[in-house]
Scaffold this motif. Sequence first.
Motif, mmCIF file in Angstrom:
data_model
loop_
_atom_site.group_PDB
_atom_site.id
_atom_site.type_symbol
_atom_site.label_atom_id
_atom_site.label_comp_id
_atom_site.label_asym_id
_atom_site.label_seq_id
_atom_site.Cartn_x
_atom_site.Cartn_y
_atom_site.Cartn_z
ATOM 1 N N ILE A 20 0.816 -1.061 -0.073
ATOM 2 C CA ILE A 20 0.003 -0.135 0.017
ATOM 3 C C ILE A 20 0.869 1.241 -0.147
ATOM 4 C CG2 ILE A 20 -1.794 1.322 1.422
ATOM 5 C CD1 ILE A 20 -2.965 -1.596 2.538
ATOM 6 N N ILE A 21 0.583 2.267 -0.956
ATOM 7 C CA ILE A 21 1.242 3.602 -1.035
ATOM 8 C C ILE A 21 0.647 4.360 0.334
ATOM 9 C CG2 ILE A 21 1.936 5.506 -1.910
ATOM 10 C CD1 ILE A 21 1.579 3.971 -4.792
ATOM 11 N N PRO A 22 1.322 4.841 1.424
ATOM 12 C CA PRO A 22 0.808 5.255 2.342
ATOM 13 C C PRO A 22 -0.067 6.945 1.994
ATOM 14 C CG PRO A 22 2.874 5.360 2.685
ATOM 15 C CD PRO A 22 2.592 4.685 1.641
ATOM 16 N N GLU A 24 0.316 9.808 3.190
ATOM 17 C CA GLU A 24 1.205 11.075 2.924
ATOM 18 C C GLU A 24 2.136 10.958 1.546
ATOM 19 O OE1 GLU A 24 1.425 8.588 5.328
ATOM 20 O OE2 GLU A 24 3.398 7.692 5.502
ATOM 21 N N LYS A 25 2.026 9.618 0.832
ATOM 22 C CA LYS A 25 2.607 9.674 -0.541
ATOM 23 C C LYS A 25 1.765 9.877 -1.433
ATOM 24 C CE LYS A 25 7.125 7.365 1.003
ATOM 25 N NZ LYS A 25 7.537 6.213 1.227
ATOM 26 N N VAL A 26 0.564 9.780 -1.487
ATOM 27 C CA VAL A 26 -0.459 9.866 -2.505
ATOM 28 C C VAL A 26 -0.771 11.374 -2.906
ATOM 29 C CG1 VAL A 26 -2.813 9.200 -3.150
ATOM 30 C CG2 VAL A 26 -1.511 7.713 -1.767
ATOM 31 N N ALA A 27 -0.529 11.671 -4.078
ATOM 32 C CA ALA A 27 -0.915 12.852 -4.501
ATOM 33 C C ALA A 27 -2.469 12.928 -4.527
ATOM 34 C CB ALA A 27 -0.429 12.934 -5.918
ATOM 35 N N HIS A 28 -3.075 13.780 -3.842
ATOM 36 C CA HIS A 28 -4.620 14.118 -3.875
ATOM 37 C C HIS A 28 -5.046 15.555 -3.985
ATOM 38 C CE1 HIS A 28 -3.054 14.434 0.430
ATOM 39 N NE2 HIS A 28 -4.181 15.033 0.414
ATOM 40 N N LYS A 44 1.557 18.189 -12.658
ATOM 41 C CA LYS A 44 2.929 18.201 -12.069
ATOM 42 C C LYS A 44 3.180 16.578 -11.560
ATOM 43 C CE LYS A 44 4.742 22.091 -12.112
ATOM 44 N NZ LYS A 44 5.913 22.327 -12.942
ATOM 45 N N SER A 45 2.360 16.168 -11.165
ATOM 46 C CA SER A 45 2.436 14.558 -10.338
ATOM 47 C C SER A 45 2.676 13.535 -11.711
ATOM 48 C CB SER A 45 1.465 14.043 -9.556
ATOM 49 O OG SER A 45 0.174 13.916 -10.228
ATOM 50 N N GLY A 46 2.254 13.842 -12.853
ATOM 51 C CA GLY A 46 2.295 12.741 -13.822
ATOM 52 C C GLY A 46 1.287 11.778 -14.135
ATOM 53 N N TYR A 47 0.331 11.786 -12.887
ATOM 54 C CA TYR A 47 -0.861 10.893 -12.762
ATOM 55 C C TYR A 47 -1.821 11.164 -13.683
ATOM 56 C CZ TYR A 47 2.102 9.017 -9.086
ATOM 57 O OH TYR A 47 3.196 8.469 -8.489
ATOM 58 N N ALA A 49 -4.999 10.046 -12.767
ATOM 59 C CA ALA A 49 -6.397 10.199 -11.995
ATOM 60 C C ALA A 49 -5.837 10.063 -10.471
ATOM 61 C CB ALA A 49 -7.269 9.074 -12.178
ATOM 62 N N ILE A 50 -6.299 10.930 -9.580
ATOM 63 C CA ILE A 50 -5.848 10.642 -8.172
ATOM 64 C C ILE A 50 -7.131 10.942 -7.304
ATOM 65 C CG2 ILE A 50 -3.485 11.764 -8.441
ATOM 66 C CD1 ILE A 50 -4.631 14.582 -7.864
ATOM 67 N N PRO A 51 -6.951 10.479 -5.741
ATOM 68 C CA PRO A 51 -8.059 10.525 -5.172
ATOM 69 C C PRO A 51 -8.586 11.922 -4.614
ATOM 70 C CG PRO A 51 -6.593 9.042 -4.207
ATOM 71 C CD PRO A 51 -5.782 10.058 -5.385
ATOM 72 N N VAL A 52 -9.754 12.149 -4.255
ATOM 73 C CA VAL A 52 -10.380 13.414 -3.714
ATOM 74 C C VAL A 52 -10.775 13.006 -2.219
ATOM 75 C CG1 VAL A 52 -12.036 15.154 -3.620
ATOM 76 C CG2 VAL A 52 -11.346 14.213 -5.849
ATOM 77 N N PRO A 116 -7.174 1.093 -12.310
ATOM 78 C CA PRO A 116 -5.773 1.309 -11.987
ATOM 79 C C PRO A 116 -5.249 1.412 -10.562
ATOM 80 C CG PRO A 116 -6.688 3.077 -12.887
ATOM 81 C CD PRO A 116 -7.803 2.096 -12.886
ATOM 82 N N PHE A 117 -6.094 2.054 -9.623
ATOM 83 C CA PHE A 117 -5.797 1.817 -8.245
ATOM 84 C C PHE A 117 -6.950 1.862 -7.420
ATOM 85 C CE2 PHE A 117 -6.482 6.439 -9.258
ATOM 86 C CZ PHE A 117 -7.017 6.782 -7.844
ATOM 87 N N ILE A 118 -6.756 1.174 -6.191
ATOM 88 C CA ILE A 118 -7.881 0.880 -5.255
ATOM 89 C C ILE A 118 -7.579 1.561 -3.908
ATOM 90 C CG2 ILE A 118 -8.810 -0.901 -3.834
ATOM 91 C CD1 ILE A 118 -7.545 -2.838 -6.083
ATOM 92 N N GLY A 129 -4.520 4.867 2.012
ATOM 93 C CA GLY A 129 -3.608 4.802 0.744
ATOM 94 C C GLY A 129 -4.166 4.096 -0.172
ATOM 95 N N ILE A 130 -3.456 3.981 -1.196
ATOM 96 C CA ILE A 130 -3.835 3.240 -2.425
ATOM 97 C C ILE A 130 -2.906 2.071 -2.656
ATOM 98 C CG2 ILE A 130 -4.846 5.245 -3.398
ATOM 99 C CD1 ILE A 130 -2.566 5.377 -5.448
ATOM 100 N N LEU A 131 -3.554 1.386 -3.284
ATOM 101 C CA LEU A 131 -3.103 0.023 -3.853
ATOM 102 C C LEU A 131 -2.944 0.022 -5.338
ATOM 103 C CD1 LEU A 131 -2.200 -2.597 -2.207
ATOM 104 C CD2 LEU A 131 -4.653 -3.372 -2.767
ATOM 105 N N THR A 132 -1.914 -0.044 -6.253
ATOM 106 C CA THR A 132 -1.968 0.147 -7.469
ATOM 107 C C THR A 132 -1.834 -1.050 -8.350
ATOM 108 O OG1 THR A 132 0.784 0.326 -7.532
ATOM 109 C CG2 THR A 132 -0.615 2.415 -7.385
ATOM 110 N N ARG A 133 -2.226 -1.049 -9.469
ATOM 111 C CA ARG A 133 -2.397 -2.352 -10.128
ATOM 112 C C ARG A 133 -0.976 -2.894 -10.373
ATOM 113 N NH1 ARG A 133 -4.803 -0.947 -15.654
ATOM 114 N NH2 ARG A 133 -6.963 -1.556 -14.630
ATOM 115 N N SER A 134 0.085 -2.025 -10.540
ATOM 116 C CA SER A 134 1.342 -2.421 -10.739
ATOM 117 C C SER A 134 2.116 -3.185 -9.412
ATOM 118 C CB SER A 134 2.387 -1.105 -11.185
ATOM 119 O OG SER A 134 2.419 -0.056 -10.426
ATOM 120 N N SER A 135 1.623 -2.781 -8.114
ATOM 121 C CA SER A 135 2.147 -3.139 -7.031
ATOM 122 C C SER A 135 1.932 -4.460 -6.907
ATOM 123 C CB SER A 135 1.938 -2.225 -5.775
ATOM 124 O OG SER A 135 0.824 -2.137 -5.547
#
Length: 149
Positions: A20-22, A24-28, A44-47, A49-52, A116-118, A129-135
């Motif tokens: 899990i990406i915690p 504090e490291k998730v762009a939101h 700027k983050s390059g993503y 989609a990001i959480p609200v 792509p992320f949960i 935090g988020i769980l990405t498809r790649s992890s």
Amino acid sequence: MIRETLKSSTFSDEKIKNLIIPTEKVAHVQQNNSLEHALLVLVKSGYTAIPVLDKESKLNGVISKALILDSILGLERIELDRLHSFKVADVMNSKLATMKMTETFAKALALSINNPFICMIDADGAFKGILTRSSLLVYLNQELFQKKK
Ligand code: 2BA
């Protein structure tokens, strides 16, 4: 054996917890941020989609470059002024993939087919935090093909 472990492991287990990406490291962004601010964070983050989140770190939805671009398209031109007048809450998608920490790796893998992320939440619904498809794929690859049996 591996199949059984993957089926029953939950994200409270030490072994997969660190996928899990915690928070504090998730762009939101927050619901009341302007679309201009959200677009800046996304670019700027390059993503894509990001959480609200809200001020109490509860999940409200997801915002993406596509949703923002769609919302500023006028009939014949791009209405840039909408970036200031619209808020994230006006265009975000409130449907998003969420899972509790007590749910299993198998469920995460199934959800990641279409997401792509949960977003991970605790029992009180607080964002963890988020769980990405790649992890998930990195972990699966390691367990299936790189581990000495
Ligand atoms: P996307 O932004 O569409 O990114 C798709 C994939 O491209 C990512 O897959 C990653 O492999 C790569 N990628 C994109 N931007 C990157 C960057 N700035 N640095 C490194 N690699 C990058 P995943 O890692 O599986 O991420 C899946 C989705 O989860 C991302 O889709 C994004 O929407 C979200 N995401 C990932 N990490 C995030 C973070 N720290 N904060 C917010 N959202 C994140």
